[in-house]
Each structure stands twice: as structure tokens, then as C-alpha cells.
Design a protein around this motif. Structure first.
Motif, PDB file in Angstrom:
ATOM      1  N   GLY B  43      56.483  56.877  89.436  1.00 28.02           N
ATOM      2  CA  GLY B  43      57.017  57.649  88.427  1.00 28.02           C
ATOM      3  C   GLY B  43      58.090  56.857  87.791  1.00 28.02           C
ATOM      4  O   GLY B  43      58.738  57.323  86.639  1.00 28.02           O
ATOM      5  N   MET B  44      58.634  55.711  88.145  1.00 26.01           N
ATOM      6  CA  MET B  44      59.642  54.998  87.430  1.00 26.01           C
ATOM      7  C   MET B  44      59.188  53.782  86.711  1.00 26.01           C
ATOM      8  O   MET B  44      58.012  53.826  86.067  1.00 26.01           O
ATOM      9  N   TRP B  45      59.671  52.610  86.975  1.00 26.80           N
ATOM     10  CA  TRP B  45      59.113  51.518  86.362  1.00 26.80           C
ATOM     11  C   TRP B  45      59.113  50.229  87.221  1.00 26.80           C
ATOM     12  O   TRP B  45      60.163  50.429  88.251  1.00 26.80           O
ATOM     13  N   SER B  46      58.604  49.205  87.108  1.00 28.12           N
ATOM     14  CA  SER B  46      59.010  48.077  87.922  1.00 28.12           C
ATOM     15  C   SER B  46      59.231  46.904  87.236  1.00 28.12           C
ATOM     16  O   SER B  46      59.251  46.579  85.902  1.00 28.12           O
ATOM     17  N   PRO B  47      59.900  45.704  87.731  1.00 24.58           N
ATOM     18  CA  PRO B  47      60.275  44.753  87.044  1.00 24.58           C
ATOM     19  C   PRO B  47      59.239  43.903  86.658  1.00 24.58           C
ATOM     20  O   PRO B  47      58.175  43.985  87.047  1.00 24.58           O
ATOM     21  N   GLY B  48      59.415  43.279  85.287  1.00 19.61           N
ATOM     22  CA  GLY B  48      58.641  42.388  84.671  1.00 19.61           C
ATOM     23  C   GLY B  48      58.547  42.620  83.237  1.00 19.61           C
ATOM     24  O   GLY B  48      59.342  43.528  82.908  1.00 19.61           O
ATOM     25  N   PHE B  49      57.338  42.285  82.645  1.00 20.65           N
ATOM     26  CA  PHE B  49      57.095  42.447  81.339  1.00 20.65           C
ATOM     27  C   PHE B  49      55.792  42.504  80.840  1.00 20.65           C
ATOM     28  O   PHE B  49      54.974  41.796  81.494  1.00 20.65           O
ATOM     29  N   THR B  50      55.619  43.487  79.962  1.00 15.84           N
ATOM     30  CA  THR B  50      54.480  43.974  79.418  1.00 15.84           C
ATOM     31  C   THR B  50      54.508  44.572  78.160  1.00 15.84           C
ATOM     32  O   THR B  50      55.409  45.275  78.104  1.00 15.84           O
ATOM     33  N   LEU B  51      53.295  44.302  77.575  1.00 16.62           N
ATOM     34  CA  LEU B  51      53.533  45.187  76.007  1.00 16.62           C
ATOM     35  C   LEU B  51      52.391  46.235  76.006  1.00 16.62           C
ATOM     36  O   LEU B  51      52.080  46.828  75.062  1.00 16.62           O
ATOM     37  N   HIS B  52      51.862  46.624  77.146  1.00 18.20           N
ATOM     38  CA  HIS B  52      51.127  47.746  77.520  1.00 18.20           C
ATOM     39  C   HIS B  52      51.585  48.913  76.856  1.00 18.20           C
ATOM     40  O   HIS B  52      50.489  49.569  76.084  1.00 18.20           O
ATOM     41  N   ALA B  53      52.679  49.143  77.076  1.00 15.64           N
ATOM     42  CA  ALA B  53      53.057  50.755  76.248  1.00 15.64           C
ATOM     43  C   ALA B  53      53.021  50.809  74.891  1.00 15.64           C
ATOM     44  O   ALA B  53      52.776  51.555  74.152  1.00 15.64           O
ATOM     45  N   TYR B  54      53.364  49.562  74.207  1.00 12.74           N
ATOM     46  CA  TYR B  54      53.204  49.311  72.853  1.00 12.74           C
ATOM     47  C   TYR B  54      51.816  49.503  72.108  1.00 12.74           C
ATOM     48  O   TYR B  54      51.532  50.140  71.284  1.00 12.74           O
ATOM     49  N   ARG B  55      50.945  48.570  73.156  1.00 16.39           N
ATOM     50  CA  ARG B  55      49.193  48.640  72.616  1.00 16.39           C
ATOM     51  C   ARG B  55      48.888  50.034  72.537  1.00 16.39           C
ATOM     52  O   ARG B  55      48.145  50.242  71.833  1.00 16.39           O
ATOM     53  N   ALA B  56      49.261  50.732  73.689  1.00 19.13           N
ATOM     54  CA  ALA B  56      48.763  52.058  73.578  1.00 19.13           C
ATOM     55  C   ALA B  56      49.230  53.001  72.638  1.00 19.13           C
ATOM     56  O   ALA B  56      48.769  54.169  72.225  1.00 19.13           O
ATOM     57  N   LEU B  57      50.384  52.618  71.758  1.00 19.26           N
ATOM     58  CA  LEU B  57      50.921  53.335  70.709  1.00 19.26           C
ATOM     59  C   LEU B  57      49.645  53.385  69.522  1.00 19.26           C
ATOM     60  O   LEU B  57      49.864  54.322  68.598  1.00 19.26           O
ATOM     61  N   MET B  58      48.998  52.343  69.434  1.00 19.81           N
ATOM     62  CA  MET B  58      47.999  52.311  68.449  1.00 19.81           C
ATOM     63  C   MET B  58      46.723  53.330  68.575  1.00 19.81           C
ATOM     64  O   MET B  58      45.783  53.222  67.409  1.00 19.81           O
ATOM     65  N   GLU B  59      46.714  54.150  69.598  1.00 20.19           N
ATOM     66  CA  GLU B  59      45.663  55.030  69.650  1.00 20.19           C
ATOM     67  C   GLU B  59      45.866  56.033  68.365  1.00 20.19           C
ATOM     68  O   GLU B  59      46.699  56.386  68.130  1.00 20.19           O
ATOM     69  N   PRO B  60      44.362  56.410  67.785  1.00 23.50           N
ATOM     70  CA  PRO B  60      44.548  57.371  66.765  1.00 23.50           C
ATOM     71  C   PRO B  60      45.128  58.633  67.038  1.00 23.50           C
ATOM     72  O   PRO B  60      46.009  59.229  66.076  1.00 23.50           O
TER      73      PRO B  60
END
Lengths: 265, 282
Positions: B43-60
Motif C-alpha cells: 500500500g506504499m511505494w518502493s524505491p526505484g523509478f518507473t513511468l507506469h503510473a503516467y502511462r496508465a493516465l492515458m486510459e480513455p
């Protein structure tokens, strides 16, 4: 004549629009039965008795009062030095802090609630009452900053000079000249924070909603389970507190002036 | 400034600096950091880097919700300004005592929790005792019906929430507006409409724009009214952010969505400022 009638109709319609939901909820709270009736039937105070004898409602109510009181004091302790530094020294740092305070008030509230949720989780300090208090204090601090700033600006410099000429030291001037003038503005600023914190839902919920269940959170949780007349009692109580607090502000201070008005006639 | 005086000032501002920078500036930066962090199942976050959350923004679905948010903000802000401007003007011309009554009334509704107001509207629009019964009595409807959930209910509730803010934003400028300027324009032969557009509008354009934006920001950030009174298929961004954080336990995604919403709000602010300025040139 037609113009006056149109004016009156416009004001009356808006007054009805603003009052109707409050009147309906207040009316429902006086029902004698469990059902939702308006106008109320078998008028009674049974739900008020139920509210005040239910430990869950009372704890939410008193928790709200504690959070709001401490948040307003914390906001005051932040706003007063900043407003003073701006007035006395035109301090750049203080002006910057005022800017930060204004921005935090202007962010969409859902975004703010996520900001605080992330921040308190990051600190590993979750679900505590002080999280709610401090979060409310910084979100609403811009209001006492504005009112106290107005208070300092309404101090006449000639008065300060006169006191100095007569041998008053800086501390004396602050205590005897400045404080009495600024005090009503401090109090109204604190009242604004108190009332807004009392009623704030989404930030309080995100930050510590499960542990620190304030009244708006409890009403919201109950809302999802269906209608209960005691919810109306909570709403009426908060309305009464608001009317009382702002009437008090109007009595101790100049409300139109406090809100920036200045009748140019 | 002397050294001692500077030290005293620094000491004086230490607590405000600590709280305002610590609780507003740092958390805001943290939000950006979390939005590019991988999700952690706890339920928190882990260290590291990803654009996953931003890619998910493009859902219609999300883009639709964002559009819903912005559209609702514009509608609510326009209605609030349309009602709030004349209301504020009339209040500033009232006798002092009447003025105070209106201001206390508006401040009370302003401060009432959006939870309590949404609840009040739900009761007001209910089938059992709600407004539809009045409409039936007036012959406008055949039978009482529940008027929620609907977009109209959400908009009515939001206008209710936002209107006091609109009035309080316009109050300073309108109470300083001298009636003689308008009268002068009228004496010189201007129609009431022309006196309004050529005298009142230029003098109040700035605060009116701020009132519009404030209404829009409050609407965009509103979570409870659309959740309680709206249809699930029209849930705006705010509701989706809340459920992503609370039910979905996905803080990186909720952070990215918040930044997305904030970006749209800033864009709306810039556009509004441009429209307000553009009219001045014309």
C-alpha cells in the motif's frame, strides 16, 4: 418599482436556494419517528437526546472540537510572526512564506489530501491526531495571515511614533498600542480556521480517517449505510456553531471591513 | 539591519518556516517523487523509478473523467459568477445591518462541511420529502421521484458550495465601486447594459476572473458531492483519485493522477487569464 421588485425577487430566490437544504435538514432532525418527514411529524427532541447520549457521536463531536481548536491555535502561531515580520520589517522571507500559505489554500482539496497522505506515510507517522491538526493548520493558515495583516496595517504609525516620543520602549508600544488594535483581527482569523477545520472532510479522512473519526467523517460513513435522523442533529449543531461564531466575529469586529469591504459612499 | 535584529527576525520566523516549508513545500516535492516510484503491494511505494503510473493516465476512462472534471468546473464557475456578481453588488449597496446578516449567512453556508451539504441536498432531492413533491404540487411532474443521482444534483450542490466564495472574492472590489461612475455614464447617455460593460466590467475584471478560477478549483477538488449525488459513470477525477488511494491502495498512481489534475487546473487558469485579457484588447 419594477426594478425594486426584480431586485427583491432575485435576493429572495437566492436566499431560498441557500436556506432550503439547511431548513429541510433542521426540520427532519425534529421528527418524532425514525422516518424522514418534512415538515416534521410528532415534533420532539428525541434524536437530540439520542445524539448526546450516544458515545460514538459524542466522541466524534468532541474530537472535531479538539482538532479544530488546536488547528486554529497552531495556525495562529504560524500566522502571527509572519504577519508581524511583513508589517515591521517587510521581510522577504515572510512574504515568501505568505505566498506558500496562499498556494496551499488554493490547491484543489483532493490533491492536497493526497499530498498529506503521502507525506505522513513517508514519515511513518500515520493515523495520529496531530497529523490532522497540523495539516489543517497549514492549509487554512492563509486566513489568519490575511486578517492579522489587515490588523497590522490598520495601526496608525502616528500613534506608534507618539508612544515612542513619550519614551515607550518597543515592547511597551507592542503591548499598549499595537496589541489592542490587532487582537480582534487575530481572534477572527482563529475563528475562521476553527470553523473550517471543524467542517473539513477529505484531508482529515485521508490523513487519519480511520483513527481520528471527526464528525464530518462519521456523518459520511453513516451516509453510506443509509439515513439516520442523528446525522441531521450533527448537521444542525455545526450550522448553529457557524452562525454563533460568525455573529461573534461581527460583534467584536467590523465584519464588512474584515472581508475587505470599504463602502465608497 | 543590525546583526542582532536579523537574528531576532530569523528566530521569529523559524516556526512558520519549519511548518510551511516542512508541511507544504516538501510534501509537494514528495508527491512528484512518489508518482514515478513503483507500487508496493503493502500500500506504499518502493524505491526505484518507473513511468507506469503516467502511462496508465492515458486510459480513455481517465481522460474522460478529466474532461468531466474540467467541464463541470467551467459550468459551476460560470453559474456561480452569473449569480454571485449581482448578489454581491446588491449586498454592497445594502444598509450595514442587512449587510452583516447576509455576510454571516454566507459565511455559515461557506463553512459547512461539504459532507453535510451533500447530505442536505440528498434529503432535499429525495423521493419521499424532496423537491419533486413541490413540482408535483405545481403540476410540473406527475409523481414524486428521486432526483439523485444526476449531474444536475451535483451541479446544484457545487454551486451552493462555491457561491459564498464567489461573493467573498467579489465583495472588496464591488464595495469600493463608486456608484457615481455608473451614474455619470448613464447621464452621458449610456444604456444600463452599456454602462455595465464599459464601466463596471473593466473595473472588476481581475477579481471576477479570480472568483471564476476559485470556483473552478473548488469544483475540481470536490470529492464528496459527485460521490454522493452523481452517477458512477460520470465520476470526475477527484472521486477516482480518492478511490485509487483508499480502495486501490495505489499511492504512486493516485499521485500521478493528482499531478495530472493539477496540470489541467493550471491550464484552465492560464486559458481563463488569456480570455480575460483578450477581451480587454478588443
Amino acid at each position: 418599482m419594477i426594478k425594486a421588485a426584480g431586485k427583491f425577487l432575485f435576493l429572495a430566490l437566492l436566499a431560498i436556494f441557500l436556506a432550503a437544504p439547511l431548513v429541510v435538514v433542521a426540520g427532519v432532525s425534529f421528527n418524532g419517528t425514525q422516518r424522514m418527514n418534512f415538515p416534521p411529524q410528532n415534533v420532539s427532541l428525541v434524536w437530540y437526546r439520542a445524539f448526546f447520549s450516544d458515545p460514538a457521536w459524542m466522541s466524534a463531536f468532541s474530537l472535531s472540537l479538539i482538532v479544530a481548536a488546536l488547528a486554529s491555535l497552531a495556525a495562529g502561531s504560524i500566522a502571527l510572526p509572519v504577519a508581524y515580520a511583513i508589517w515591521k520589517h517587510r521581510s522577504r522571507m515572510a512574504l515568501f512564506l505568505e505566498f506558500v500559505a496562499r498556494i496551499s489554500f488554493l490547491l484543489p482539496s483532493i490533491v492536497l489530501s493526497i499530498v498529506f497522505l503521502v507525506f505522513w506515510s513517508w514519515l511513518g507517522h500515520v493515523g495520529r491526531i496531530e497529523d490532522t491538526i497540523l495539516s489543517h493548520a497549514v492549509v487554512f493558515v492563509t486566513l489568519p495571515l490575511a486578517t492579522i495583516g489587515l490588523g497590522f496595517r490598520s495601526v496608525d504609525w502616528a500613534l506608534v511614533e507618539a508612544a515612542r516620543t513619550m519614551g515607550a520602549r518597543e515592547g511597551d508600544v507592542l503591548r499598549t498600542v499595537v496589541r489592542p488594535i490587532v487582537m480582534p483581527y487575530v481572534i477572527s482569523g482563529l475563528v475562521f480556521v476553527f470553523i473550517l477545520s471543524l467542517n473539513e472532510y477529505i484531508i482529515a479522512y485521508m490523513v487519519a480517517g480511520f483513527e481520528v473519526e471527526t464528525l464530518p467523517i462519521k456523518v459520511f460513513n453513516n451516509l453510506r449505510m443509509g439515513f439516520q435522523p442523528t446525522m441531521c442533529v450533527g448537521a444542525v449543531l455545526f450550522m448553529a456553531l457557524g452562525v454563533f461564531a460568525f455573529s461573534a466575529v461581527a460583534l467584536i469586529g467590523d465584519l464588512p471591513k474584515l472581508l475587505g469591504g470599504n463602502r465608497a459612499q | 539591519m543590525q546583526h542582532a535584529a536579523r537574528l531576532r527576525l530569523a528566530l521569529l520566523l523559524s516556526w512558520p518556516t519549519l511548518t510551511l516549508l516542512g508541511l507544504v513545500a516538501i510534501p509537494a516535492l514528495l508527491l512528484i517523487r512518489i508518482s514515478i516510484a513503483p507500487r508496493d503491494p503493502s500500500g506504499m511505494w518502493s524505491p526505484g523509478f518507473t513511468l507506469h503510473a503516467y502511462r496508465a493516465l492515458m486510459e480513455p476512462e481517465l481522460l474522460g473523467a478529466l474532461l468531466d472534471s474540467v467541464e463541470m468546473a467551467v459550468v459551476v464557475a460560470a453559474i456561480s459568477l452569473g449569480l454571485g456578481f449581482p448578489l454581491t453588488y446588491l449586498i454592497t449597496r445594502m444598509r450595514r445591518g442587512q449587510q452583516v446578516v447576509w455576510l454571516v449567512f454566507l459565511l455559515t453556508t461557506l463553512s459547512l462541511s461539504d459532507v453535510l451539504i451533500a447530505f442536505s441536498w440528498q434529503v432535499m432531492l429525495s423521493k419521499r420529502i424532496g423537491l419533486s413533491n413541490v413540482f408535483v404540487a405545481l403540476g410540473l411532474m406527475d409523481a414524486p421521484a428521486s432526483l439523485t443521482p444526476s449531474s444536475g444534483a451535483v451541479i446544484a450542490c457545487l454551486v451552493y458550495l462555491v457561491l459564498p466564495f464567489t461573493v467573498l472574492t467579489l465583495f472588496p472590489v464591488l464595495s469600493r465601486l463608486k456608484t457615481d461612475v455608473i451614474e455619470a455614464a448613464r447621464t452621458l447617455g449610456a444604456s444600463p447594459l452599456r454602462a455595465f460593460t464599459s464601466v463596471v466590467v473593466p473595473l472588476t475584471r481581475g477579481p471576477a476572473m479570480i472568483a471564476f478560477l476559485m470556483a473552478a478549483i473548488l469544483t475540481v477538488g470536490a470529492y464528496v458531492p459527485p460521490l454522493v449525488l452523481g452517477r458512477p459513470q460520470h465520476w470526475p477525477m477527484a472521486v477516482l483519485i480518492g478511490s485509487t488511494a483508499l480502495a486501490g491502495h495505489d499511492l504512486p498512481r493516485a499521485s500521478a493522477m493528482s499531478i495530472f489534475l493539477l496540470g489541467a487546473t493550471i491550464l484552465l487558469a492560464i486559458l481563463t487569464a488569456r480570455v480575460a485579457r483578450g477581451r480587454r484588447r478588443a
